[in-house]
Design an enzyme around this catalytic site. Structure first.
Site, short mmCIF file in Angstrom:
data_model
loop_
_atom_site.label_atom_id
_atom_site.label_comp_id
_atom_site.label_asym_id
_atom_site.label_seq_id
_atom_site.Cartn_x
_atom_site.Cartn_y
_atom_site.Cartn_z
N LYS A 209 0.82 -1.21 0.00
CA LYS A 209 0.00 0.00 0.00
C LYS A 209 0.85 1.26 0.00
O LYS A 209 2.01 1.26 0.39
CB LYS A 209 -0.99 -0.02 1.17
CG LYS A 209 -2.13 -0.99 0.86
CD LYS A 209 -3.40 -0.73 1.58
CE LYS A 209 -4.48 -1.63 0.96
NZ LYS A 209 -5.66 -1.74 1.78
N ARG A 243 -4.43 -10.01 3.91
CA ARG A 243 -4.66 -9.93 2.47
C ARG A 243 -3.37 -9.44 1.82
O ARG A 243 -2.97 -8.30 2.02
CB ARG A 243 -5.81 -8.97 2.18
CG ARG A 243 -6.20 -8.85 0.72
CD ARG A 243 -7.35 -7.85 0.57
NE ARG A 243 -7.77 -7.70 -0.80
CZ ARG A 243 -7.16 -6.92 -1.68
NH1 ARG A 243 -6.10 -6.22 -1.32
NH2 ARG A 243 -7.59 -6.83 -2.92
C1 7PM Z 1 -4.57 -0.09 -5.86
C2 7PM Z 1 -4.44 0.37 -4.56
C3 7PM Z 1 -5.29 -1.21 -6.15
C4 7PM Z 1 -5.04 -0.31 -3.54
C5 7PM Z 1 -5.87 -1.90 -5.13
C6 7PM Z 1 -5.76 -1.42 -3.84
C7 7PM Z 1 -8.36 -4.08 0.68
C8 7PM Z 1 -9.36 -4.80 0.06
C9 7PM Z 1 -8.26 -3.66 -1.43
C10 7PM Z 1 -8.23 -4.14 2.11
C11 7PM Z 1 -10.10 -5.65 2.07
C12 7PM Z 1 -5.16 -3.21 -2.48
C13 7PM Z 1 -6.26 -2.19 -2.69
N1 7PM Z 1 -7.67 -3.39 -0.26
N2 7PM Z 1 -10.23 -5.59 0.74
N3 7PM Z 1 -9.30 -4.53 -1.25
N4 7PM Z 1 -9.11 -4.94 2.74
N5 7PM Z 1 -10.92 -6.41 2.77
O1 7PM Z 1 -4.16 -2.81 -1.88
O2 7PM Z 1 -7.38 -3.50 2.74
O3 7PM Z 1 -5.23 -4.31 -3.00
S1 7PM Z 1 -7.83 -2.97 -2.95
#
Ligand code: 7PM
Length: 265
Positions: A209, A243
């Protein structure tokens, strides 16, 4: 929980399974199989980019991206398939296609999502987000981020219970980076254990992140060490599901932690 992005613009799981706007199912399945062999218990399949500044995709588009992937993994692999969605139709169709978990960054607040999730009988992950992905990082603001996230998650848990989703089927997630400054994120990680009732598992997404980028000055492809550190810190502070994009490396870190903890007695 290993991340599998079924979005054409996905950069963060190290590969897009799209070329010329069409999904390469084979490539996506190979990645899923690899994460399984590396020790993932859950594969999280997402079709809507929720990255800061992202534009919304239509429900149909999301469904077309996610459904074939969910179905194929559920049929072929011994793993729980999680579907990262906020849409009622996607929840219903994914459940019918063999999904084992609903992961909703909007905590089942979209029209029909709550009843679709309840009807599916599946476990749900409820995440906190302030605002919507396109604008959420512009000016995140809290009086008390820890108290406000805790109270929101408690409230959504209650709404789910009232809708007939058993408490034992709910996971809670503070939503790192979703309408939060680095200061907010750090406070939430520090107080992680207090964000959910003792009997409710906490899921966290910290992998790659942008807070790692800002705090350490690291580009996307330089964030593995920071991701591993945060994964371990979260596990030590009570996270039950991580995750992550880098399953093998995270499993190594967790195994070492387990060995240290075991050797204690
Ligand atoms: C770009 C930046 C693409 C951030 C995708 C993201 C979470 C999630 C995501 C989380 C849960 C990523 C995010 N983040 N679902 N979906 N918790 N439950 O880092 O922190 O994949 S998308």
């Amino acid at each position: 929980m290993g991340v599998l992005n079924a979005t054409p613009d996905s950069f963060s799981d190290g590969g897009s399974y799209y070329s010329d706007g069409t999904l390469n199912l084979d490539l996506a399945l190979r990645r899923a199989a690899q994460m399984c062999s590396e020790g993932a218990a859950i594969i999280d399949v997402g079709g809507e980019s929720t990255r800061p500044g992202a534009l919304m995709v239509s429900g149909q588009e999301e469904l077309d991206r996610v459904l074939p992937v969910v179905e194929a993994i559920a049929q072929r692999m011994d793993v729980i398939v999680s579907v990262d969605t906020s849409n009622a139709t996607t929840i219903r169709e994914a459940a019918a296609a063999g999904a084992g978990l609903i992961n909703d960054v909007r905590a089942l607040t979209r029209p029909g999502a709550l009843s679709a999730a309840a009807a599916s009988g599946l476990p749900v992950c409820l995440m906190h987000m302030q605002g919507e992905p396109d604008t959420m990082q512009q000016r995140p603001e809290y009086n008390n981020p820890v108290a406000e996230v805790r109270s929101y998650l408690q409230q959504r848990l209650q709404v789910c219970e009232d809708a007939g989703i058993a408490r034992g089927k709910v996971l809670l997630d503070p939503g790192f980076g979703f309408g939060k400054t680095d200061r907010h994120n750090l406070a939430l990680l520090r107080e992680l254990k207090t964000l959910a009732p003792q009997d409710i598992p906490i899921l966290v997404g910290l992998s790659r992140k942008s807070m790692i980028g800002r705090l350490l000055g690291r580009r996307l492809n330089e964030r593995l060490p920071g991701s591993l550190a945060l994964a371990l810190l979260a596990a030590q502070r009570g996270a039950r599901i991580l995750r992550v994009h880098d399953v093998a490396a995270t499993v190594d870190a967790l195994r070492l932690q387990q060995l240290v903890d075991e050797t204690e007695r």
